[in-house]
Design a protein around this motif. Sequence first.
Motif, PDB file in Angstrom:
ATOM      1  N   SER A 147      74.425 109.100   5.715  1.00 21.24           N
ATOM      2  CA  SER A 147      73.724 108.073   5.010  1.00 21.24           C
ATOM      3  C   SER A 147      72.361 108.627   4.440  1.00 21.24           C
ATOM      4  CB  SER A 147      73.272 107.070   6.360  1.00 21.24           C
ATOM      5  OG  SER A 147      71.974 108.057   7.202  1.00 21.24           O
ATOM      6  N   LYS A 148      72.424 110.251   4.733  1.00 20.51           N
ATOM      7  CA  LYS A 148      71.050 111.291   4.198  1.00 20.51           C
ATOM      8  C   LYS A 148      71.709 111.502   2.501  1.00 20.51           C
ATOM      9  CE  LYS A 148      69.221 112.166   8.111  1.00 20.51           C
ATOM     10  NZ  LYS A 148      67.920 111.273   8.029  1.00 20.51           N
ATOM     11  N   GLY A 149      72.796 110.987   2.402  1.00 15.13           N
ATOM     12  CA  GLY A 149      72.969 111.071   0.759  1.00 15.13           C
ATOM     13  C   GLY A 149      73.196 109.826  -0.089  1.00 15.13           C
ATOM     14  N   SER A 150      74.193 110.218  -0.697  1.00 15.74           N
ATOM     15  CA  SER A 150      74.351 108.929  -1.953  1.00 15.74           C
ATOM     16  C   SER A 150      75.986 108.101  -1.638  1.00 15.74           C
ATOM     17  CB  SER A 150      75.009 109.329  -3.797  1.00 15.74           C
ATOM     18  OG  SER A 150      73.304 109.729  -3.469  1.00 15.74           O
ATOM     19  N   GLY A 151      76.731 108.109  -0.593  1.00 17.68           N
ATOM     20  CA  GLY A 151      77.353 107.119  -0.580  1.00 17.68           C
ATOM     21  C   GLY A 151      78.768 108.285   0.425  1.00 17.68           C
ATOM     22  N   PHE A 152      79.789 107.550   0.098  1.00 11.47           N
ATOM     23  CA  PHE A 152      80.899 108.125   1.685  1.00 11.47           C
ATOM     24  C   PHE A 152      82.478 107.659   0.985  1.00 11.47           C
ATOM     25  CE2 PHE A 152      78.308 106.113   4.449  1.00 11.47           C
ATOM     26  CZ  PHE A 152      78.636 104.624   4.740  1.00 11.47           C
ATOM     27  N   TYR A 153      83.083 108.056   1.136  1.00 14.54           N
ATOM     28  CA  TYR A 153      84.729 107.311   1.541  1.00 14.54           C
ATOM     29  C   TYR A 153      85.439 108.762   2.639  1.00 14.54           C
ATOM     30  CZ  TYR A 153      84.433 107.182  -3.183  1.00 14.54           C
ATOM     31  OH  TYR A 153      84.166 106.511  -4.336  1.00 14.54           O
ATOM     32  N   TYR A 154      85.824 107.315   3.650  1.00  9.12           N
ATOM     33  CA  TYR A 154      86.683 107.313   4.728  1.00  9.12           C
ATOM     34  C   TYR A 154      87.721 107.689   4.997  1.00  9.12           C
ATOM     35  CZ  TYR A 154      88.136 106.513   9.594  1.00  9.12           C
ATOM     36  OH  TYR A 154      89.289 107.104  11.116  1.00  9.12           O
ATOM     37  N   TRP A 155      88.409 108.587   5.057  1.00 10.23           N
ATOM     38  CA  TRP A 155      90.387 109.315   4.782  1.00 10.23           C
ATOM     39  C   TRP A 155      90.568 108.507   6.110  1.00 10.23           C
ATOM     40  CZ3 TRP A 155      91.811 111.511   1.059  1.00 10.23           C
ATOM     41  CH2 TRP A 155      92.911 112.307   0.747  1.00 10.23           C
ATOM     42  N   ASN A 156      91.499 108.092   5.207  1.00 11.22           N
ATOM     43  CA  ASN A 156      92.546 106.515   6.290  1.00 11.22           C
ATOM     44  C   ASN A 156      93.360 107.049   6.332  1.00 11.22           C
ATOM     45  OD1 ASN A 156      93.216 105.627   3.941  1.00 11.22           O
ATOM     46  ND2 ASN A 156      93.274 104.193   4.329  1.00 11.22           N
ATOM     47  N   TYR A 157      93.802 107.852   5.864  1.00 12.42           N
ATOM     48  CA  TYR A 157      95.715 108.485   5.714  1.00 12.42           C
ATOM     49  C   TYR A 157      96.409 109.038   7.195  1.00 12.42           C
ATOM     50  CZ  TYR A 157     100.190 109.735   5.317  1.00 12.42           C
ATOM     51  OH  TYR A 157     101.566 110.534   5.094  1.00 12.42           O
ATOM     52  N   LYS A 158      96.719 108.880   7.810  1.00  8.21           N
ATOM     53  CA  LYS A 158      97.090 109.278   8.930  1.00  8.21           C
ATOM     54  C   LYS A 158      97.972 109.625   9.041  1.00  8.21           C
ATOM     55  CE  LYS A 158      95.003 106.606  12.762  1.00  8.21           C
ATOM     56  NZ  LYS A 158      94.808 106.908  13.444  1.00  8.21           N
ATOM     57  N   LEU A 159      97.771 110.936   9.521  1.00  4.44           N
ATOM     58  CA  LEU A 159      98.655 112.324   9.878  1.00  4.44           C
ATOM     59  C   LEU A 159      98.964 113.281  11.159  1.00  4.44           C
ATOM     60  CD1 LEU A 159     100.282 113.796   7.700  1.00  4.44           C
ATOM     61  CD2 LEU A 159      98.700 115.495   7.784  1.00  4.44           C
TER      62      LEU A 159
END
Length: 330
Positions: free
Chosen positions: A282-294
């Motif tokens: 939240s200190k930045g401008s956004g995020f993407y959760y990496w949801n691919y299961k490996l």
Amino acid sequence: MPYFIFGDRAPLIGCIDELDKAFNWAEKYGLTILIDLHTAPMSQNGFDNGGISGVCKWAQLPDEVEFVLSVLERLAKRYGHRQALMGIEIINEPNTTTSWPMMNVTERYKAVDPELAEGTGPIGFNRLKDFYVTAYHRLRDADKDALPTDKAVVFHDGFDIEQWKDFMRGDDGRLAPEFENVVLDTHQYLMTAEMMGCPQTVEGYDDFVRNTYAPMIAEMSEYFPVIVGEWCLFNSVGCGVDPHGGQSVLNGEEGAQAETLTAEQKRSLYQGVAESQLAAWSKGSGFYYWNYKLLTDTMVGVAVTDAALHEKTADFDFFDYEADETKPVD
């Protein structure tokens, strides 16, 4: 997206129609898309997701560098005016002189063809910065009906976020006028933190995220909008074994047999590391959760052929699902 998305690198099969579909779906449901060129010919990192494992020679090959630039231009022309487009990321996770020793590509990802891998090596930051500047101008070239300035040009930090404080700066220290709407992407994982010496404990993760990741994101946000383009909850405590930064899928262990946490303990662990990471990002401008299961910390479902093994319970990330035995296996 792979470098062969347009189907012009036989025998690899193009997939541009699938990206067209994704844009149609995104616009229908109010989502935005950041196109990330994830692979390059002869690979920009040598990872198992970088085009060809154990080989990292793309930046050394001028014709292939030019090919990647042409792919970026074509993506910009095709999607630059689409409502759903957030921006285009120039290249995913270039393996630089900083990350090369830690990633240990030549041992971690053995090349199938050793002769092809000859000359494999890291990308220097001067070369990478020059490429990013060239790519920015090619993407923004109005004569080629390219990317409008309301769409972001995103660049990855090459696993060294400190390298970019003077990048694209003018004499006054501000972003130079020739550059508009540029975003810095950093990928931060707990398994990477472990590789950097973070203790493999719940307290260790929380301390590292709060006192290393959070201030780092806050500081770099003074120079560029910063997004955490990849992060997840995976960690060695939850997995039950040390995966050495995700070196292999099982590391010689039979998945759940190595786990020591109860479902409640695992739930508490994941919720805790989620909370601390979300606070940091939240200190930045956004995020993407990496949801691919490996890897092997949890299952995401039970296939029909697994039903006897796992009886009637599937272990999910945050909850347990009790099967309805009156109905067929779904």
